[in-house]
Design an enzyme around this catalytic site. Structure first.
Site, mmCIF file in Angstrom:
data_model
loop_
_atom_site.group_PDB
_atom_site.id
_atom_site.type_symbol
_atom_site.label_atom_id
_atom_site.label_comp_id
_atom_site.label_asym_id
_atom_site.label_seq_id
_atom_site.Cartn_x
_atom_site.Cartn_y
_atom_site.Cartn_z
ATOM 1 C CB THR A 206 -0.830 -0.007 1.309
ATOM 2 O OG1 THR A 206 -1.628 -1.179 1.351
ATOM 3 C CG2 THR A 206 -1.731 1.216 1.447
ATOM 4 C CG ASP A 237 -5.463 -0.934 6.468
ATOM 5 O OD1 ASP A 237 -5.399 -1.631 5.438
ATOM 6 O OD2 ASP A 237 -4.478 -0.378 6.979
HETATM 7 N N1 GLY Z 1 -3.287 -2.383 4.099
HETATM 8 C C1 GLY Z 1 -3.788 -2.801 2.871
HETATM 9 C C2 GLY Z 1 -4.827 -3.844 2.973
HETATM 10 O O1 GLY Z 1 -4.855 -4.610 3.912
HETATM 11 O O2 GLY Z 1 -5.638 -3.928 2.073
#
Ligand code: GLY
Length: 356
Positions: A206, A237
């Site tokens: 991410t 998240d």
């Molecule tokens: N932090 C990225 C996800 O879990 O989609």
């Protein structure tokens, strides 16, 4: 498998501190940040070095902090070689790329988000439009795509040939109980599930990017293709305000990368922010939130034999006073930062030494 008790955790944290792993050279950033309040401070995940540079240059030109961080992450979203974000990101289990993003604008207390968005390279720009051009905070799936179309965004197939080949390899080798046949040189493993592995080997990559302008305004963005090979429609998240991102123009900005399920369950970025509001430095606030993740991870399938998580999470934070920092569960991580006129990688603080 054993679970890490609170006492074991405190002991392990104390051991880490004793050998210097949490010593100030790994924190390192607070004073540097304070010295440079005359310039912008932009913090991002390790893959965000081009983003911090771009955002800082725009803030130096007087541009809005949110426009700046979005322009920064757009570079990574549009980069086919980053397989964790935007175009070229790894797809869901059906081979379809689904993107998540959210933005927060400190000065206006604005927020916008999209989730499970297909066919649009820059979900962060759609999240900004949700904030600016609707009365909503989050639009998902087909509705988000129709909203992007209404604003004239071009649709593209986000699955690059490189990502398709990685997905096909996963499809053909992850289980020996289906009808997909692996090439002769890549036999199927005996393992049938993630639980059979010491470390979860799926990608949660991410980009988070947060900025503080010289006049004290803050904004942030988080954008991702999410967990690789996820169940279609799974949302992590990254697009959730308070989990993957939180900005309070009176306190600071924080964001996360890594296992989204763990971050959602502790309202990660908001937890970091509230710790800063109550006086913790950005690094200590990030470590505080990570400790909460460790304390609340009880599923044995997610724990190693020694009770520590089989996954990683990283938090990044910048405070209104110009201090900044990042921390991860496991050692060895870096983050990107522009501060004091320099764009660079720095080491994240951490909870546990990664086994060699
Ligand atoms: N932090 C990225 C996800 O879990 O989609």
């Amino acid at each position: 498998m054993t679970q890490l008790s609170r006492r074991d955790f405190l002991q392990s944290a104390a051991t880490v501190a004793a050998v210097g792993s949490l010593a100030p050279d790994l924190y390192g950033q607070s004073d540097a940040g304070r010295e440079n309040l005359s310039g912008p401070i932009v913090i991002s995940s390790a893959n965000g070095l081009p983003a911090t540079e771009k955002a800082a240059s725009m803030i130096l030109e007087g541009k809005d902090t949110l426009d700046a961080v979005i322009a920064g992450v757009n570079i990574v979203e549009e980069d086919p070689n980053d397989m964790s974000v935007g175009y070229g990101g790894l797809p869901n289990e059906d081979g379809v790329v689904e993107l998540d993003s959210c933005v927060m604008h400190g000065p206006s207390c604005g927020a916008g988000a999209v989730a499970a968005l297909q066919n649009i390279k820059t979900p962060s720009r759609i999240a900004q439009l949700v904030m600016q051009r609707t009365d909503h905070v989050m639009i998902v799936g087909e509705g988000a795509l129709r909203f992007a179309r209404a604003h004239g965004f071009e649709e593209v197939n986000l699955l690059t040939d490189k990502a398709r080949r990685v997905w096909l390899k996963w499809k053909e080798t992850h289980s020996n109980r289906d009808d997909w046949i692996a090439p002769p040189d890549k036999p199927k493993p005996n393992a049938h599930s993630r639980a059979d592995k010491e470390t979860l080997d799926f990608t949660y990559g991410t980009i988070n990017c947060c900025a503080l302008s010289p006049n004290g305004d803050l904004s942030g963005v988080t954008t991702t293709s999410g967990l690789s090979y996820k169940i279609p429609g799974r949302v992590g998240d990254s697009p959730i305000i308070g989990a993957g991102l939180y900005v309070d123009n009176t306190v600071g900005a924080a964001g996360s990368t890594g296992r989204g399920e763990a971050v959602i369950k502790i309202c990660g970025a908001h937890t970091v922010m509230e710790a800063m509001r109550h006086g913790k430095s950005p690094v200590d606030a990030c470590l505080h939130a990570l400790k909460r993740i460790v304390d609340t991870t009880t599923e044995t399938r997610l724990l190693k034999e020694n009770g520590r998580p089989r996954f990683d999470v990283k938090f990044y934070a910048v405070s209104k006073d110009g201090s900044f920092g990042a921390a991860s569960i496991w050692s060895g991580a870096k983050f990107s930062v522009y501060a004091g006129g320099k764009n660079r990688h720095e080491k994240c603080a951490y909870l546990f030494e990664r086994p060699s």
